[in-house]
Scaffold this motif. Structure first.
Motif, PDB file in Angstrom:
ATOM      1  N   ALA A 145      13.429 -33.181 -26.716  1.00 10.73           N
ATOM      2  CA  ALA A 145      12.663 -33.782 -27.817  1.00 10.73           C
ATOM      3  C   ALA A 145      11.929 -32.687 -28.582  1.00 10.73           C
ATOM      4  O   ALA A 145      11.320 -31.790 -27.979  1.00 10.73           O
ATOM      5  N   GLY A 146      12.013 -32.747 -29.897  1.00 20.13           N
ATOM      6  CA  GLY A 146      11.340 -31.748 -30.725  1.00 20.13           C
ATOM      7  C   GLY A 146      12.248 -30.593 -31.125  1.00 20.13           C
ATOM      8  O   GLY A 146      11.933 -29.816 -32.020  1.00 20.13           O
ATOM      9  N   ALA A 204      17.567 -33.477 -35.632  1.00 20.24           N
ATOM     10  CA  ALA A 204      16.235 -33.354 -35.035  1.00 20.24           C
ATOM     11  C   ALA A 204      16.153 -34.353 -33.883  1.00 20.24           C
ATOM     12  O   ALA A 204      16.237 -35.561 -34.087  1.00 20.24           O
ATOM     13  N   ILE A 205      16.010 -33.840 -32.656  1.00 23.63           N
ATOM     14  CA  ILE A 205      15.975 -34.733 -31.487  1.00 23.63           C
ATOM     15  C   ILE A 205      14.575 -35.331 -31.367  1.00 23.63           C
ATOM     16  O   ILE A 205      13.569 -34.612 -31.322  1.00 23.63           O
ATOM     17  N   GLU A 206      14.539 -36.654 -31.324  1.00 25.23           N
ATOM     18  CA  GLU A 206      13.237 -37.333 -31.258  1.00 25.23           C
ATOM     19  C   GLU A 206      12.890 -37.784 -29.852  1.00 25.23           C
ATOM     20  O   GLU A 206      11.720 -37.852 -29.492  1.00 25.23           O
ATOM     21  N   ARG A 207      13.927 -38.125 -29.086  1.00 26.83           N
ATOM     22  CA  ARG A 207      13.676 -38.739 -27.780  1.00 26.83           C
ATOM     23  C   ARG A 207      14.804 -38.389 -26.813  1.00 26.83           C
ATOM     24  O   ARG A 207      15.971 -38.380 -27.208  1.00 26.83           O
ATOM     25  N   THR A 210      15.935 -28.924 -32.569  1.00 25.62           N
ATOM     26  CA  THR A 210      17.037 -29.259 -33.464  1.00 25.62           C
ATOM     27  C   THR A 210      18.321 -28.781 -32.809  1.00 25.62           C
ATOM     28  O   THR A 210      18.436 -27.604 -32.461  1.00 25.62           O
ATOM     29  N   GLY A 225      18.196 -39.019 -32.176  1.00 26.95           N
ATOM     30  CA  GLY A 225      17.702 -38.050 -33.154  1.00 26.95           C
ATOM     31  C   GLY A 225      17.870 -38.561 -34.574  1.00 26.95           C
ATOM     32  O   GLY A 225      18.374 -39.656 -34.791  1.00 26.95           O
ATOM     33  N   ARG A 226      17.373 -37.749 -35.545  1.00 22.57           N
ATOM     34  CA  ARG A 226      17.576 -38.112 -36.953  1.00 22.57           C
ATOM     35  C   ARG A 226      18.111 -36.907 -37.712  1.00 22.57           C
ATOM     36  O   ARG A 226      17.899 -35.749 -37.321  1.00 22.57           O
TER      37      ARG A 226
END
Ligand code: SAH
Ligand code: SF4
Ligand code: F3S
Length: 468
Positions: free
Chosen positions: A398-399, A442-445, A401, A453-454
Motif C-alpha cells: 500500500a502506498g 498506485a496501490i491503495e490496499r 506504485t 489500486g487506482r
C-alpha cells in the motif's frame, strides 16, 4: 485458449467440439494448449463444457493421491455423457486420458473405465491426430510409454493459439533428482532441455500475437542446458536473449531446484530488467534430517544462504516455496524446524501439502508414517503462518506504485485485473481499456489474496473519452 473456428480439413463444414480439462501443474496447462494447437487443423475448436463435446481430453496429474483419484470420478461422469450423446443420436464422444496419470497407470485406466478410448502420455500427445483416426477403428490404444520429448516438440505446430498477454513456454522437461516422495521422474522421464532456437522462435511467435510476459516452464527449469549455435546455454543466457525480443517485457520461470541455482542466474536478477523479482524455490522441509530422507541433497542452511544471495542482488525479490508436512518420520522437532525456516525466510506466497504416499516411490515404504491426526494440525499451523506472511507482504505494498500487466476484465463494470511484478493479483476500476498493457498503478490496499489500486492521473483514458 482461443476459440477460433477453423474449417475442418475434411471439408465437412461444422467444427468439431473439443473439451480439455487440465489438472496439476503449469506444464500441464501448456500441454493442454498445445493439444488444442495439434487438433485445430483437424477442425476441433475448444468448448467450455464437456456435455456435447466430440472429443474430451482429461490432462491428468499423478503427484498426490487425491489428484489421481479425481480422474476416475470425472471419467465416471463422462461415461454417462458419452451414453447420453450416443442416445440422442448426436454422434460419438471420444474420451482420452493424457498427462501423468496416463503415463503412470495407463493400463489400469483402460481396465477401470471402459468408456476411455485412448491413453496418451505427456511425451506423445503430438500423435493425437493419428490416434484419433485409429480409435475410429479400434479402442484401447496406449501411446507414450517411452520418453522422447524432442520428437514431440519437433512435431508440434509452429503457431500457437494465445489467450491474453501472458503465456507459458516449456523449455525443460523431466527430472533426474528422484526425491523419495515424488512421481515426476517416473511420469515425465529424464531431464531434457529444448534447443535455444526453438524456444526463441516460439517466444517471437508469442510476442507477435501480443504476449508481453512469458513464464518459462520446467520441472527443474534452472537446470536448463539447451543447445545453442555456439554450445550449451544456461537459463540466464536464455533469459537475456528472450528479454531482447521486442514485445517481451516480463520473464518468469518455474520450478527451480536449490541445487541447480547458478551464479549467473542469481546475477541475472540484478541485471535483466525483464526478469521479474519473484522466485519460486521449493524447500519442502526445514529439517536437515527430513531433507536427507527426502533425498533433496541439500541442507537447510544452503537454502537460506541462497535466498540471501538473491536478496543481495535484488532486495525486493518476493520468495515463494513448496512444503510437505507429515513426511515419514517427521517429529514435532522436525516440524518446528520447518516453521522456523519459514519465519527466517519470510514468504510472499507458498504452497503446502500433506505428504501423500505414491506407489513405487521409496518414501511410500519408509518407516514411521505420520498419522493424519498428527500431520493435519501441523499443516494448519504452517498454513496459518504462511498466510500471515502473505497478507503482511500484500499489505506492505500500500502506498507504492507498481507496474501492472492487465490480463482480463474483473467482476465490476470497467474493472481490470492484472499482475504486479511480484505476481500479486491487482484489481483496478476503470482500467478495462488497458488489457494487454503494462501500466503504473498506485496501490491503495493489500488484502489476503490481492491488491487494489487506482490508475495515476496521467494514464491515458479510454479512446472514446480522449476524443471528446
Ligand atoms: N519440480 C518441483 C516440484 C514438482 S511437484 C520441485 O522440485 O520442487 C510440486 C510440489 O508438489 C512439490 O514441490 C512438493 O511440494 C509437492 N509434492 C510432490 N510429491 C508429493 C507427495 N508425494 N506428497 C505431497 N506433496 C508432494
Ligand atoms: Fe519431484 Fe524432486 Fe524432481 Fe521436483 S526435484 S520434480 S520434487 S523428484
Ligand atoms: Fe502433476 Fe505431472 Fe505436473 S504429476 S504436477 S502434472 S508433472
Amino acid at each position: 485458449m482461443t476459440d477460433t473456428l477453423v474449417q475442418p480439413a475434411d471439408g465437412t463444414g461444422a467444427p468439431k467440439r473439443l473439451f480439455i480439462k487440465t489438472y496439476g501443474c503449469q506444464m500441464n496447462v501448456y500441454d493442454s494448449e498445445r493439444m488444442a494447437d495439434v487438433l485445430r487443423p483437424l477442425g476441433y475448436a475448444t468448448t467450455e463444457t464437456p456435455e456435447m463435446a466430440d472429443f474430451v481430453i482429461l490432462n491428468t496429474c499423478h503427484i498426490r493421491e487425491k489428484a489421481a483419484e479425481k480422474v476416475y470420478s470425472e471419467l465416471g461422469k463422462l461415461r454417462l455423457m458419452k451414453q447420453d450423446k450416443a442416445a440422442a443420436g448426436d454422434g460419438v464422444m471420444t474420451i482420452a486420458v493424457a498427462g501423468c496419470v496416463a503415463q503412470a497407470e495407463g493400463e489400469e485406466i483402460m481396465r477401470r473405465q471402459p468408456a476411455v478410448d485412448l491413453v496418451v502420455g505427456p511425451q506423445a500427445y503430438h500423435q493425437l491426430p493419428e490416434l484419433l483416426t485409429r480409435t475410429a477403428r479400434a479402442r484401447g490404444e496406449r501411446i507414450g510409454a517411452d520418453f522422447a520429448p524432442n520428437e514431440k516438440f519437433d512435431a508440434l505446430p509452429a503457431v500457437r493459439g494465445v489467450d491474453g498477454p501472458t503465456a507459458f513456454l516449456t523449455v525443460q522437461e523431466g527430472c533426474d533428482k528422484f526425491c523419495t516422495f515424488c512421481v515426476v521422474p517416473y511420469t515425465r522421464g529424464a531431464e531434457w532441455s529444448r534447443p535455444v532456437a526453438d524456444v526463441l522462435t516460439e517466444a517471437r511467435g508469442l510476442a507477435e500475437q501480443g504476449v508481453r510476459e512469458v513464464t518459462l516452464l520446467g520441472q527443474n527449469v534452472n537446470a536448463y542446458d539447451g543447445m545453442g549455435e555456439d554450445g550449451i546455454w544456461s537459463l540466464a543466457r536464455l533469459a537475456r536473449a528472450l528479454a531482447d525480443i521486442p514485445g517481451i517485457d516480463r520473464i518468469r520461470y518455474t520450478t527451480s531446484h536449490p541445487n541447480d541455482m547458478s551464479d549467473d542466474l542469481i546475477a541475472a536478477h540484478g541485471e535483466i530488467e525483464a526478469l521479474m523479482p519473484y522466485l519460486h524455490l521449493p524447500v519442502q522441509s526445514g529439517s536437515d534430517r527430513i531433507l536427507r530422507l527426502m533425498n533433496r541433497k541439500h541442507g537447510r542452511q544452503k537454502y537460506i544462504d541462497l535466498i540471501g544471495r538473491f536478496r543481495e542482488v535484488r532486495p525486493d525479490i518476493a520468495i515463494s516455496g513448496d512444503f510437505i508436512v507429515g513426511f515419514p518420520g517427521e517429529t514435532d522437532r522436525d516440524f518446528e524446524d520447518t516453521m522456523s525456516l519459514v519465519r527466517e525466510v519470510g514468504y510472499a506466497s507458498a504452497f503446502s501439502f500433506l505428504y501423500s504416499p505414491r506407489p513405487g516411490t521409496p518414501a511410500s515404504t519408509m518407516a514411521a508414517p505420520v498419522p493424519d491426526e498428527v500431520a493435519r494440525p501441523r499443516l494448519h499451523a504452517l498454513q496459518a503462518l504462511l498466510f500471515e506472511q502473505q497478507t503482511a507482504f500484500n499489505m506492505s505494498q500500500a502506498g507504492r506504485t507498481l507496474n501492472v500487466l492487465f490480463e482480463k476484465t474483473g467482476r465490476n463494470a470497467g474493472q481490470a485485473i492484472g499482475r504486479s511484478p511480484y505476481l500479486q493479483s491487482v484489481h483496478v476500476e476503470g482500467a478495462d481499456h488497458l488489457i494487454g498493457q503494462i501500466v503504473p498503478v498506485a496501490i491503495e490496499r493489500g488484502q489476503q489474496n490481492s491488491l487494489a489500486g487506482r490508475l495515476l492521473t496521467d494514464t491515458p483514458p479510454p479512446q472514446a473519452e480522449r476524443q471528446d
